[in-house]
Structure formats: structure tokens, C-alpha cells
Design an enzyme around this catalytic site. Structure first.
Site, PDB file in Angstrom:
ATOM      1  N   GLU A  48      42.073  40.506  37.624  1.00 47.79           N
ATOM      2  CA  GLU A  48      43.211  39.758  38.355  1.00 47.79           C
ATOM      3  C   GLU A  48      44.251  39.088  37.453  1.00 47.79           C
ATOM      4  OE1 GLU A  48      44.522  40.270  41.254  1.00 47.79           O
ATOM      5  OE2 GLU A  48      42.822  41.852  42.033  1.00 47.79           O
ATOM      6  N   TYR A 131      47.235  33.434  44.869  1.00 44.59           N
ATOM      7  CA  TYR A 131      47.051  34.903  45.057  1.00 44.59           C
ATOM      8  C   TYR A 131      45.789  35.324  44.368  1.00 44.59           C
ATOM      9  CZ  TYR A 131      46.871  39.619  43.810  1.00 44.59           C
ATOM     10  OH  TYR A 131      46.499  40.820  43.508  1.00 44.59           O
ATOM     11  N   ASP A 149      50.199  40.707  47.165  1.00 41.78           N
ATOM     12  CA  ASP A 149      50.884  41.078  45.973  1.00 41.78           C
ATOM     13  C   ASP A 149      52.328  41.930  46.438  1.00 41.78           C
ATOM     14  OD1 ASP A 149      50.130  43.658  46.406  1.00 41.78           O
ATOM     15  OD2 ASP A 149      49.257  43.987  44.642  1.00 41.78           O
TER      16      ASP A 149
END
Ligand code: SF4
Length: 351
Positions: A48, A131, A149
Site C-alpha cells: 500500500e 486511505y 482510491d
């Protein structure tokens, strides 16, 4: 699987994902997940962080190299800074690499090498924003967090035919995405929406004919899918200029600088040079007959374009200008340089 109005969107999407999930080096397939295999939070976190602002294709090799060299968060926490920065070179957005190290050290020292498993605790880690915290909580720990996203934004804007432009519509899109997130298999569901956006509901030509959500999709019905999501036009990027100085000694050693930790390319190795602005003053690191190369380096950062004039000269023996370092030719690896500095080196080599 075809959508049926009696089943929720999440069920239709999960059934599609069970068959069409993309193969990713950090991912546990839906079949393995169902068999009880859990993702490694270290690998999910690393993927990520690497994927922030970067494509899956660009990340794969870096991910393999990092996890082969540092298989656990403790291994990474123990790594020297310069090795990690060197391995990250070329991936861009170098603050991510500095935060990667800081975060690994916090997890190793404060959490006994185990990533925390809640959104709130993950959010306290260096380099982990809303996020990334939601993505790790969801994918690694199967928490029903809402992961938003660019792919998910596009799917939500189309599914609900939302015409308000991004970025102002983010909260609205997130609320819609949250309403759809199931309590069962939320980690697989988060990855399913991302995969749908990456492979079927693509930006320019969504493949609505084979989409598992084609029946409930409001934009498909309205014929507006290709124009969504709408975006507020961005301001054009300004252009900045600068000078860099490549000095090599007769024995092949190079003069380099380790850039300060804060700021653009922070902590990375690079060529000494001027500030980057509208009209930079030449600032050679020592007096010499500097030769400007006939071509310039052009590079684009997130907020500006950069044009660099590249100068070269021979570095006298026994000279090490202040705050700079000499790297023996056997220790110099062009791949350790960030892309813009690598471009200057390639230009020099080509001439
Ligand atoms: S039907 Fe078309 S626009 Fe709607 S979610 Fe599927 S691919 Fe995207």
C-alpha cells in the site's frame, strides 16, 4: 455471475472477484482466504505504501526486491537508511521511503513487530494516512473499513451516476462506498471494487457488457459512464529551472551529496547543484572549468516541471568540498539515484 436485484451489490461483486481476482504478489487469493490463509500485514502495508501515486506494474519488482531483502518488519527496521533509500531509487515520492523506515522501526520497537489491527491505531503510524490505514485494516485484518482510491471513486461515481466533480465529491463517494461495504469478507470486497475499476470499469472505455454491476449501474443506464467521474480542471504546472554539477575524479570516483531528510528527494543521493526556481544562480561546488552539456534534463514532479542544466568537470585529487561526499567508482551505482538525478547521469554518459 449476473446481478440479480434481490442480492446486494457486494454479493455480486464478491462472486465476480472469486473468479476474476487479479494475481498480486502481496495478495492472498479469495480461495486461499476462504481456506483460512490470512494476508501478512507487513506485505499489505508495504504494497500500500508503494502503491501510493504509483501503478501496480511499477511496484511489482520493487515489492519483490524489498521483501526478498527484508522479509519481516524487524529486518526492515534494522536496515541502514542508505540501503533502503538506494533500493527505493526510481520509485519516486521519496518521503514514502523515509516514512517506510520510520514506520518499520515504530512497529518493531513499540508494537513488538506486530502491526496494530485497527484503523485508529494504524493511523498513528508514520506515513499511514486515512486511505492506507483503511486499506490495511480492511485487506490485512478484514475490518469493514471504507477504502477509497481512484478506482473506487470511479466505480461509485458511475454506479450512482454522480456528476459532482472531484475532488469536492470525495466525501459523497466515500459515503456511497461505505454503504455498500459488507460485514462479511470486507477485505475481499475492498479488493474486488479496486479490481473492477482497474480491469472492467476503466477510465476511458468501461466494459459494461461484461460488468457484474451492469444492472444496478445508473450511469450505464443513463449513458454517462465514460464521462464520469467529473473532475475540476487542475491548474497548469509551473516550470522551474536548476543546475547540477557532475564531477568525476581521474580514478573514477564521483562527487555526490546526500540530500537533507526534509524536502523533495529528501534523504536521497544526488548531484550537488543550485536551488530550483524561476532563475537559479549557478552554484558550482568548487572552482573549475565547468562544461555545460548541450542538452538539458526535463523531469516532471507532482507540482512542477523541472529543467536542469547539467555541468561537468574533473574533480581534483584530494578535494572534498564541504558537506559533500566522494563515492568510489566501485561503490557508485546509478540505480541508487532518484530518477531526475539518474537522467542527468545518463545525459552525461551519452555525451
Ligand atoms: S456497468 Fe459499466 S459503468 Fe457501471 S460499474 Fe460496470 S463497467 Fe462501470
Amino acid at each position: 455471475m449476473q446481478y440479480n436485484k434481490h442480492i446486494p451489490v457486494s454479493d455480486a461483486l464478491l462472486a465476480w472477484y472469486d473468479v476474476h481476482a487479479r494475481d498480486m504478489p502481496w495478495r492472498v487469493s479469495p480461495a486461499d482466504r476462504a481456506a483460512g490463509i490470512c494476508p501478512d500485514p507487513y506485505r499489505i502495508w508495504m504494497s500500500e505504501v508503494m502503491l501510493q501515486q504509483t501503478t501496480v506494474a511499477a511496484v511489482r519488482d520493487y515489492f519483490h526486491r524489498f521483501t526478498a531483502r527484508w522479509p519481516t518488519v524487524r529486518d526492515l527496521a534494522d536496515a541502514p537508511d542508505e540501503q533502503v533509500m538506494g533500493e527505493w531509487a526510481g520509485l519516486g515520492y521519496y518521503a514514502r521511503a523515509r516514512n517506510l523506515l520510520k514506520c518499520a522501526r515504530v512497529v518493531a520497537n513499540d508494537y513488538d513487530g506486530q502491526f496494530p489491527d485497527t484503523y485508529d491505531a494504524l493511523l498513528t503510524l508514520p506515513g499511514v494516512g486515512p486511505y492506507t490505514a483503511a486499506a490495511i485494516a480492511s485487506i490485512a485484518f478484514d475490518q469493514p473499513e471504507t477504502v477509497l482510491d481512484g478506482n473506487v471513486e470511479r466505480v461509485m461515481a458511475r454506479l450512482f451516476d454522480i456528476h459532482d466533480p472531484l475532488p469536492a465529491s470525495k466525501a459523497q463517494l466515500k459515503a456511497r462506498a461505505g454503504e455498500l461495504t459488507p460485514q462479511l469478507r470486507p477485505g475481499d470486497y475492498a479488493q474486488a471494487v479496486m479490481d473492477l475499476g482497474a480491469t472492467i470499469c476503466t477510465p476511458k472505455s468501461p466494459a459494461c457488457g461484461i460488468c457484474p454491476l451492469r444492472d444496478p449501474c445508473e450511469a450505464r443506464q443513463a449513458g454517462t459512464a465514460p464521462e464520469l467521474p467529473k473532475k475540476t480542471p487542475k491548474k497548469p504546472k509551473p516550470t522551474r529551472y536548476g543546475h547540477v554539477y557532475l564531477a568525476q575524479r581521474a580514478d573514477g570516483a564521483w562527487l555526490l551529496e546526500r540530500r537533507p531528510d526534509k524536502g523533495l528527494l529528501g534523504g536521497m543521493l544526488g548531484w550537488p547543484g543550485s536551488d530550483w526556481n524561476d532563475a537559479p544562480q549557478p552554484s558550482p561546488p568548487f572552482m573549475a572549468e565547468w562544461q555545460a552539456l548541450s542538452s538539458e534534463v526535463r523531469h516532471t514532479f507532482t507540482h512542477f516541471h523541472l529543467i536542469l542544466t547539467v555541468h561537468s568537470a574533473e574533480l581534483p585529487d584530494h578535494m572534498t568540498p564541504n558537506a559533500l561526499q566522494i563515492l568510489d567508482k566501485h561503490d557508485f551505482r546509478p540505480s541508487d539515484l532518484p530518477t531526475v538525478m539518474r537522467k542527468a547521469y545518463d545525459l552525461w554518459r551519452g555525451q
